[in-house]
Write a protein that holds these residues in place. Sequence first.
Motif: not given
Lengths: 360, 461
Positions: B142-143, A240, A148-149, A145, A142, B113-114, B106-109, B116-117, B317, B247-248, A92-93
């Motif tokens: 990434h965060q 898009h 973090p830390k 999420w 990290a 998923r979120v 723009r984002e690519s739909p 923030g990343s 990654h 954060g990351s 999901e995330v």
Amino acid sequence: MSRFSKLACVALIGALGATSALAAGKGAAPAANPAFEGLGRAATPAEIRAWDIDVRPDFKGLPKGQGSVEQGQDVWEAKCATCHGTFGESNEVFTPIVGGTTADDIKTGHVKNLQPGSSFPQRTTLMKVATLSTLWDYINRAMPWTAPKSLKTDEVYAVLAYILNLGEIVPADFVLSDANIAEVQKRMPNRNGMTTDHGLWPGKGIGTGKPDVKAVACMSNCKTEVKIGSTLPDYAETAHGNLAEQNRTIGATRGKDINAAKGQPAAAAEKPSANAQAHQLAQASGCTACHGLTNKVVGPGFNEVAAKYKGKGDAEGKLVAKVKQGGAGVWGQIPMPPQSLKDEEIKSLVQWILSGAPAK
Amino acid sequence: MSEHPTRPEGAGQRLGKVRPAPEGFLSQDDIAAVKAGRRDFLRGSFSAAVAAMGAGAAGFSGLARAAEEGDSAILTLPPWSTSLGQGVAARPYGLPSQYEKGLIRRESPGLTRVSGSSVAFTPLQGLFGIITPSGLHFERHHQGWQDIDPSRHRLMINGSDPSMVKRPKVYTMDDILRMPPVSRIHFIECGANTGMEWGNVAVPTVQYSHGMLSCSEFTGVPLRWILEDCGADLKKGKYILAEGADGSSMTRTIPMELVLSDEVLVAYGQNGEMLRPENGYPLRLVVPGVQGVSWVKWLRRIEVGDQPYASKDEAVHYIDLMPNGQHRQYTSTQEAKSVITSPSGGQMLLDKGFYNVTGLAWSGRGKVKKVDVSFDGGINWKEARLEGPVHSKALSRFNIGWVWDGKPAILQSRVTDETGYVQPSYGQLRAVRGTKSIYHNNAIQSWKVAESGEVSNVQVL
């Protein structure tokens, strides 16, 4: 105070020492560049301890500690499962952490599901990662999420032990520690799955230094036919948004009007609807980092919120106050932090959420 | 703009014959005034308004062709020629024209998923030259991104053990801004740029296919000078680890050879101002030629060490799956690549006739040497004109004239860099690397022009 003057002194000596180093440099620094005298100061041991948290593949940097699979399960369920799923399987995330590895992979150090011919749909973290240090280091710096830390050293060991147990790399009664982590490394399912046999490292230490793909710049009659391997699928074009609105309205070209192609008037899409504006505000304000429109992330899905308060006349005022002040307990133990937005923005967001949070 | 300007006597009648589109004659303010029944306005322009309404839509707005007596855009003075404009500092930090609002990140739909990343792509289809406006620089976090208080930001230099750095130090932004800076133009490209297209065509426009690409003038201090200030052992230290303050706390390994070349910068400036928060304010690493993830944003620490670090974003990654099931690790260099940005996917050509075909070329190994363009899907090629000056590890702009005869065509560009490396076709790239690599897709991009003038994304093998 005295400690600081001593430090300043060390820094000064440092700076003086650097004079010659700079002068001896490659000469890219302007010739008249004196050492950076007076700039910077010595880092204190406590400062270095606070920030130097990296853990290398040889486990240099790993702090002492330990944690059991059982303790790890508690940490996981309280702090990780909302996003990654109870068994690390959630998509999901983020992509799943656990899955796709076998006992045989643990023997060979090569994950079979990465081999040619495999139809396994995903590449999970445990399928890819070769180095256990990577996971320890990353969770410690990290995760979780949104906080973090915040994990204690032993919690990192424990939650990592739990992930390894989910992947059947360690047994359920295992206690992971700095003393045995190198042994566990030898059981990582894809530990032999990395290669540096390529030319994409811009230094001498790694790889071949030579490009692997060699093309030539032929200029005429380079081939007899043009083979088209792939064209744009219809869904990808319409997914898009309207391309007409993503291009300039003057010049040699216009963007393709996707709505016209679908037989709808172009003007219909021009002004974002009130819903689309609310959706944008929710994205811009970070709400959607924790709430899906139709799925739970950290907090409930907005559709769930709408369902819960349907028909309750006093919901709007209550929820506005809740979003402003934050709080926990209605949907679980995880709190929502206070959200600092203008009152009317929060109000419009809550109204939109209660109406079912339509994306458009 | 409360007073409507008076128009020359008789202008209305002449206008009637020119058949202007209503929107070419009445501004939004005018229309509002008509609706509000402002009689003074009506007296001045009544006949013209009626004539304009009667004419109906005169086709594509902005494509007005001059008729018998002339173009209404000339014959009817527009409001901006007949009124007072806005004062200075009406917008203390300038913004693009209201007519440019389509050209945004723009984002690519469905890609992530979120938010923030995720990724927001640069609208390459509408940009000129080589510099990306800072507000349109692509985003990849990434965060989430942070807006860091610069007075509380610190840069620490230390070693993986004490022998690597004699004098571990801490610098404030005051310290760093006092050091002698250099300014250099470099491209930054995410290693996953064009990654969605490894297997097949997946996205409609160049924004989504190539928009994890930007180019800026960066200002900062060569990292080597700072390492020398700390007494780093630049021989024993074969690698550095760069670490972010977000954060990351993103970490990436970078070879010391690049640092010694003085190309790696500890940068705070971007296109004449400070970095934008989305791009690492107040401090980021600039690692020319290397994929964007190594340009660690919100840079807080550099460690000098003797081994690579296998951080999450170089061990889980940014690793490239090869057909034999092995992942290539530590693939950092962005090899030579080019793309035609206009005409490009999702655009429509207006008519037959002359077009300037334009695009971008770059190489992580140095300067672009030449760019060839094909109009027939790669059978024949012509060398395009490179706009100078050509900088090393920066975007280069190419242009070439083309007369479209109204028949189907396939447009491609192919770069050769100063090392002699030639950008490969999809067929050549896949023969070595398969289709599951995600990262480092630098294949030749093809845009098909249909008889209708519609341009679409296709892959030629």
